[in-house]
Enzyme design. Structure first.
Site, mmCIF file in Angstrom:
data_model
loop_
_atom_site.group_PDB
_atom_site.id
_atom_site.type_symbol
_atom_site.label_atom_id
_atom_site.label_comp_id
_atom_site.label_asym_id
_atom_site.label_seq_id
_atom_site.Cartn_x
_atom_site.Cartn_y
_atom_site.Cartn_z
ATOM 1 N N ASP A 1 0.843 -1.217 0.099
ATOM 2 C CA ASP A 1 0.095 -0.062 0.053
ATOM 3 C C ASP A 1 0.783 1.241 0.103
ATOM 4 O O ASP A 1 0.323 2.309 -0.189
ATOM 5 C CB ASP A 1 -0.769 0.015 1.126
ATOM 6 C CG ASP A 1 -0.020 -0.327 2.529
ATOM 7 O OD1 ASP A 1 1.043 -0.317 2.385
ATOM 8 O OD2 ASP A 1 -0.885 -0.402 3.586
ATOM 9 N N HIS A 2 2.062 1.194 0.378
ATOM 10 C CA HIS A 2 2.867 2.466 0.694
ATOM 11 C C HIS A 2 3.411 2.787 -0.876
ATOM 12 O O HIS A 2 3.349 3.830 -1.432
ATOM 13 C CB HIS A 2 3.956 2.303 1.500
ATOM 14 C CG HIS A 2 3.358 2.339 2.869
ATOM 15 N ND1 HIS A 2 2.638 1.635 3.613
ATOM 16 C CD2 HIS A 2 3.815 3.266 3.745
ATOM 17 C CE1 HIS A 2 2.473 2.016 4.793
ATOM 18 N NE2 HIS A 2 3.231 2.933 5.074
ATOM 19 N N ASP B 1 4.084 -1.299 11.177
ATOM 20 C CA ASP B 1 3.559 0.200 10.926
ATOM 21 C C ASP B 1 3.044 0.710 12.230
ATOM 22 O O ASP B 1 2.358 -0.019 12.922
ATOM 23 C CB ASP B 1 2.681 -0.149 10.030
ATOM 24 C CG ASP B 1 2.568 1.262 9.194
ATOM 25 O OD1 ASP B 1 2.999 1.846 8.197
ATOM 26 O OD2 ASP B 1 1.554 2.132 9.816
ATOM 27 N N ARG C 1 -0.479 12.729 10.145
ATOM 28 C CA ARG C 1 0.905 13.299 10.488
ATOM 29 C C ARG C 1 0.910 14.450 9.530
ATOM 30 O O ARG C 1 0.643 14.573 8.369
ATOM 31 C CB ARG C 1 1.995 12.363 10.222
ATOM 32 C CG ARG C 1 2.039 11.272 11.355
ATOM 33 C CD ARG C 1 3.132 10.203 11.319
ATOM 34 N NE ARG C 1 2.965 9.590 12.441
ATOM 35 C CZ ARG C 1 3.500 8.268 12.367
ATOM 36 N NH1 ARG C 1 4.044 7.646 11.207
ATOM 37 N NH2 ARG C 1 3.179 7.604 13.365
ATOM 38 N N SER D 1 6.850 7.230 13.012
ATOM 39 C CA SER D 1 6.689 5.750 12.302
ATOM 40 C C SER D 1 7.482 4.762 13.075
ATOM 41 O O SER D 1 8.226 4.873 13.955
ATOM 42 C CB SER D 1 7.199 5.894 10.965
ATOM 43 O OG SER D 1 8.524 5.542 10.941
ATOM 44 N N ARG E 1 9.372 2.798 11.266
ATOM 45 C CA ARG E 1 10.351 2.239 10.110
ATOM 46 C C ARG E 1 11.691 2.036 10.819
ATOM 47 O O ARG E 1 12.463 2.902 11.366
ATOM 48 C CB ARG E 1 10.482 3.275 9.156
ATOM 49 C CG ARG E 1 11.055 4.710 9.614
ATOM 50 C CD ARG E 1 10.950 5.527 8.196
ATOM 51 N NE ARG E 1 9.524 6.175 8.130
ATOM 52 C CZ ARG E 1 9.064 7.324 7.747
ATOM 53 N NH1 ARG E 1 9.878 8.159 7.556
ATOM 54 N NH2 ARG E 1 7.680 7.532 7.634
#
Ligand code: MIC
Ligand code: SF4
Length: 645
Positions: A64-65, A119, A379, A534, A536
């Site tokens: 989806d990213h 995520d 965000r 995030s 990440r």
């Protein structure tokens, strides 16, 4: 003893430790989710653990990213993810099926289960009474391999909801109000649990918006009880069998309290550049707006898009505004196409994007220079939109739609329209044809790796003397978007750490990677809430690759701190915050007897340049100390299981 909902789910899943706030516990994970931008690393790590099939009840890999495909990289990643999912027993949600959190709520999340996702907005499934936690990819890989998830037993902050939202006031305004109260660090070390008579008036997707954006509080997760609303939603999703009633026990206690009377709320807005910079829309005033974006996992459900379509029907978006709309899932997209709302959005001038993260992560639709962009997202960090000097405002879909019509930030109540509450359908359109089941004959599946997929960098053991310079000094509330920027240019390099490391701290100091390479090793010094945002792990992996040995700050955000530990970077905290002022970028720091010092609670650091000595603390559990000593979680797991990496 009467338990709150969080304590109930944790005690049902506890495998290690005592449920005393602040102490390390380990919980069994029932479900995992990954998305493509963190998933490539997570699956490389899973492979390194040498387990042939996931050990969870359900693991889903979403795409989806990285969907822009401006070059071969994203498509290569998708193919890798699809083949590795088939081989190892993971469901694969194809690009086009929607944003991971929205789809997970629709099709997979279950009350009472634990979900670990790579995520930070994984807590969205908390809207369904699921204990849903965001983590780094490696933690998710370990959970897929059957390992428990280690965390500090959180405090539980109970939010007592009373009353009912007024017309034009939205669930987004509830979470903005919570952010206004608690700030972006107010949730660290806590689960936010909603209860009280106000809960019943909120639909499942209303609740999911609130738990989704609870990530911005820095909270471990947020959760709602599972009640008749939950049952109704699951029934409409053809999943009534997944329902169980679940709530806090009568007379249970919360560690902290907050009360919100829903009927007193007004439309709110988070002004640039922080989600907690919240004021009333009326107070922010009618600022001119060049872009409105509706979508992101926070606000792209069926009811969100129907609300926007109802407001825009028969009207035209203001001439100075570009309106983008990203439906959260294929289900949402299909349903608004079937009922005609999509035609209303197109007719009004909406620019329809695919069901994906899109503009939320700077994947297209960057606003014009210096302009104001009003978004239904979660965000608004500086530069995240892809335009460094743009100002992003976060609002409800209602406020976004009103703003799209007037060209200036607008409280939807001021349009003078009659309010029509969108109710959830009795039956959603169901078709899981974009979810591929794991292969029946995994031995026949060949994992396809394109040239963008580079091997995992692995750290070395903790050195006994760490002597290096402060290569960067930064302030408070540094986000992972500062450390490892996202956006259309950098995101395609997520499976290539050497290449992506060239962009570490690009928003703040473009010379940083060069300095690191010249020095070969270094420290970073930062302020409070370092690494918020995030999950990440690239924000830890890439600095590790560049030779960062320790990060010394006033305080850390939860997921980033764990990611630093997982890659073997020392996360140190000044015992006396005033020392922060006495260190300059470029100072030489020295830590001696590191391994011995780590055994205790403090680490003494010598500032060689200033000829001073200061104390840092780390609050690491014994297990985390061993992980740091081993040079990261993969090395640690290898040492403890005999796996060859
Ligand atoms: C985000 O919203 O910042 C992201 C992009 O979804 C991240 C994950 C990532 O960086 O890949 C998150 O929230 O964890
Ligand atoms: Fe995607 Fe944005 Fe949600 Fe992150 S916050 S998962 S980028 S939609």
């Amino acid at each position: 003893m009467a338990k709150n909902l969080t304590q109930k789910i944790i005690s049902n899943h506890l495998v290690e430790g005592e449920m005393i706030p602040g102490q390390e516990i380990a919980i069994r994970i029932d479900q995992t989710l990954t998305q493509d931008a963190t998933g490539t690393m997570a699956y490389l790590q899973f492979e390194a653990l040498n387990i042939s099939r996931v050990q969870t009840e359900l693991s889903v890999s979403y795409v989806d990213h990285n969907t822009l495909q401006n070059g071969f990289e994203n498509a290569d990643d998708h193919r890798f993810l699809q083949t590795i999912a088939a081989k190892h027993g993971i469901y694969f949600s194809r690009p086009g099926n929607g944003i991971c959190h929205q789809v997970h709520v629709e099709r997979f999340a279950k009350p009472g289960k634990t979900l670990l996702g790579s995520d930070s907005h994984t807590p969205m499934s908390g809207g369904m009474g699921c204990l849903a936690i965001g983590a780094g990819g490696l933690d998710v890989a370990v959970a897929m391999a059957g390992g428990p998830y280690y965390l500090k037993m959180p405090k539980v902050l109970g939010i007592h909801l009373t009353g009912k939202l007024q017309p034009w006031v939205a669930p987004k305004d509830v979470i903005l109000e919570v952010l206004r109260n608690l700030t972006v660090k107010g949730g660290v070390g806590k689960v936010i649990e909603y209860y009280g008579e106000g809960v019943a008036s909120l639909s499942l997707t209303d609740r999911a918006t609130i738990t989704n954006m609870g990530a911005e509080l820095g909270a471990t997760t947020s959760i709602f009880p599972s009640d008749e609303m939950t049952k109704q939603y699951l029934k409409a999703q053809g999943r009534e069998g997944d329902w169980t009633p679940l709530g806090a026990d009568e007379g249970c206690e919360y560690d902290e309290h907050l009360s919100i009377d829903l009927s007193e709320l007004e439309p709110l807005v988070a002004r640039p550049h922080s989600p907690d910079n919240v004021v009333k829309v009326h107070e922010a005033g009618p600022i001119p707006v060049s872009q409105v974006a509706v979508g992101s996992c926070t606000n792209s459900s069926f009811s969100d898009l129907m609300t926007v379509a109802t407001l825009l029907k028969g009207k035209t978006v203001h001439p100075n505004v570009s309106l983008s709309i990203s439906p959260g899932s294929k289900q949402v997209f299909t349903m608004i196409a079937q009922n005609g709302a999509l035609a209303d959005l197109i007719a009004a001038g909406g620019r329809i994007l695919e069901s994906a993260c899109g503009p939320c992560i700077g994947m297209g639709m960057s606003p014009s220079s210096g302009s104001n962009s009003v978004r239904s997202f979660n965000r608004n960090f500086e530069g995240r939109s892809g335009t460094k000097d743009a100002n992003v405002y976060l609002v409800s879909p209602e406020t976004a739609a009103a703003t799209a019509l007037t060209g200036k930030l607008t409280d939807p109540r001021d349009l003078g329209l009659t309010y029509e509450k969108v109710s959830l359908p009795e039956q959603f359109t169901l078709d899981d044809n974009m979810v591929i089941e794991p292969a029946k004959n995994p031995e026949e599946v060949e994992i396809v790796r394109g040239p963008n997929i580079k091997p995992l960098p692995i750290n070395t053991k903790l050195a006994d003397v760490v002597n290096a310079n402060v290569l960067l000094k930064v302030g408070d509330n540094i986000t992972t978007d500062h450390i490892m920027p996202a956006g259309a240019k950098v995101l395609p390099l997520r499976s290539n750490i050497p290449a992506i490391s060239e962009y570490v701290y690009a928003v703040i100091d473009q010379e940083f990677p060069k300095r690191c390479k010249e020095a070969g090793k270094g420290f970073i010094v930062g302020g409070a809430n370092y690494g918020q945002g995030s999950s990440r792990e690239h924000a830890a992996l890439a600095p590790m690759y560049l030779g960062i040995k320790a990060v010394i700050v006033k305080s850390f955000a939860r997921i980033h701190r764990q990611n630093l530990i997982n890659v073997g970077i020392l996360p140190l905290v000044f015992r006396d915050e005033s020392v922060y002022e006495q260190i300059a970028q470029g100072d030489e720091l020295l830590i001696e007897n590191t391994v011995n010092q780590l055994a205790g609670d403090e680490i003494i650091v010598r500032n060689v340049t200033k000829d001073t000595v200061f104390t840092t603390v780390h609050d690491l559990s014994d297990r985390q100390k061993e992980i740091i000593k081993a040079g990261g979680l993969l090395n640690f797991t290898k040492m403890n299981s005999g796996v060859t990496i």
